[in-house]
Design a protein around this motif. Structure first.
Motif, mmCIF file in Angstrom:
data_model
loop_
_atom_site.group_PDB
_atom_site.id
_atom_site.type_symbol
_atom_site.label_atom_id
_atom_site.label_comp_id
_atom_site.label_asym_id
_atom_site.label_seq_id
_atom_site.Cartn_x
_atom_site.Cartn_y
_atom_site.Cartn_z
ATOM 1 N N PHE A 123 2.621 6.434 9.245
ATOM 2 C CA PHE A 123 2.704 5.919 7.876
ATOM 3 C C PHE A 123 1.905 4.616 7.802
ATOM 4 N N VAL A 124 1.481 4.282 6.590
ATOM 5 C CA VAL A 124 0.683 3.083 6.380
ATOM 6 C C VAL A 124 1.599 1.862 6.329
ATOM 7 N N SER A 125 1.340 0.939 7.246
ATOM 8 C CA SER A 125 2.026 -0.345 7.217
ATOM 9 C C SER A 125 1.319 -1.269 6.229
ATOM 10 N N ALA B 29 0.859 -1.189 0.000
ATOM 11 C CA ALA B 29 0.000 0.000 0.000
ATOM 12 C C ALA B 29 0.895 1.238 0.000
ATOM 13 N N PRO B 30 0.432 2.363 -0.555
ATOM 14 C CA PRO B 30 1.212 3.605 -0.464
ATOM 15 C C PRO B 30 1.483 3.960 1.000
ATOM 16 N N LEU B 31 2.654 4.499 1.278
ATOM 17 C CA LEU B 31 3.042 4.853 2.650
ATOM 18 C C LEU B 31 2.163 5.954 3.233
ATOM 19 N N ASP C 291 -3.938 0.186 8.838
ATOM 20 C CA ASP C 291 -2.972 0.227 9.939
ATOM 21 C C ASP C 291 -1.934 1.310 9.702
ATOM 22 N N ARG C 292 -1.895 2.295 10.615
ATOM 23 C CA ARG C 292 -0.916 3.378 10.542
ATOM 24 C C ARG C 292 0.030 3.270 11.724
ATOM 25 N N ASP D 2 11.185 1.216 3.869
ATOM 26 C CA ASP D 2 10.583 1.762 2.649
ATOM 27 C C ASP D 2 10.466 3.279 2.763
ATOM 28 N N LEU D 3 9.999 3.751 3.929
ATOM 29 C CA LEU D 3 9.816 5.184 4.133
ATOM 30 C C LEU D 3 11.160 5.909 4.043
#
Length: 192
Positions: free
Chosen positions: A58-60, A36-38, A64-65, A155-156
């Motif tokens: 951020f989106v895991s 999913a996009p962060l 879920d953030r 990733d972030l």
């Protein structure tokens, strides 16, 4: 017992064996091919003398953030190395390595940022501001959910224009030390 070889050409087979056996104990790692996009959200920005500290989520995965502190040195020229900074067993979670709360000798995210690293200190499930039911997301353990979240944190970091994606490491104390070892096994982007 099983023979452990030191021969470099046998390492890929041994590595696959290690990953498979860790997942037998911790549950399988989710499929990384459909991320999913962060969607990073900045909740607060604090200007410190040599660092900008941002409280972010951020989106895991969908729904879920993960809460985290992102610390960026002021005056960066070019891309900087980065460190994922994982907290110990402490109710304040990410706040301790980020220098917001907790013991001064465990503020390694802040100290590394003061030394020129971009740092990210996420909360581990059930610490700081982060409550999540890992099992409801299909994980075999909270440990594997943590590994997934920490890979998303990499990733972030890798996505940031300030970060040298080839220069990302991970550090942690106690619980964060365990989690550093675990994510390091699964994420080859971590160099140190």
């Amino acid at each position: 017992g099983e023979h452990v070889s030191a021969k470099a050409e046998e390492w890929p087979k041994r590595w696959a064996h290690i990953l498979a056996n860790m997942q037998l104990v911790m549950g399988p790692l989710s499929d990384r091919s459909r991320l999913a996009p962060l969607d990073v959200e900045v909740l607060e920005t604090v200007e410190l003398p040599s660092v900008v500290r941002k409280k972010v989520t951020f989106v895991s995965e969908p729904g879920d953030r993960v809460p985290a502190y992102l610390l960026v040195p002021k005056g960066l020229t070019g891309k900087a190395p980065a460190m994922l900074c994982l907290h110990q067993t402490t109710t304040v979670g990410k706040g301790e390595p980020a220098g917001v709360d907790g013991r001064p000798n465990l503020r390694y995210a802040l100290e590394l940022a003061q030394r020129g690293y971009v740092t990210l200190a996420p909360d581990y499930p059930h610490f700081g501001d982060y409550e999540v039911d890992a099992y409801a997301y299909g994980y075999g353990s909270v440990t594997m959910k943590g590994i997934w979240n920490h890979m998303r944190a990499v990733d972030l970091l890798a996505s940031l224009p300030e970060v040298d994606a080839e220069g990302i490491g991970c550090i942690g104390h106690s619980l964060g030390g365990h989690n550093t070892l675990f994510v390091g096994v699964f994420d080859s982007r971590l160099k140190v």
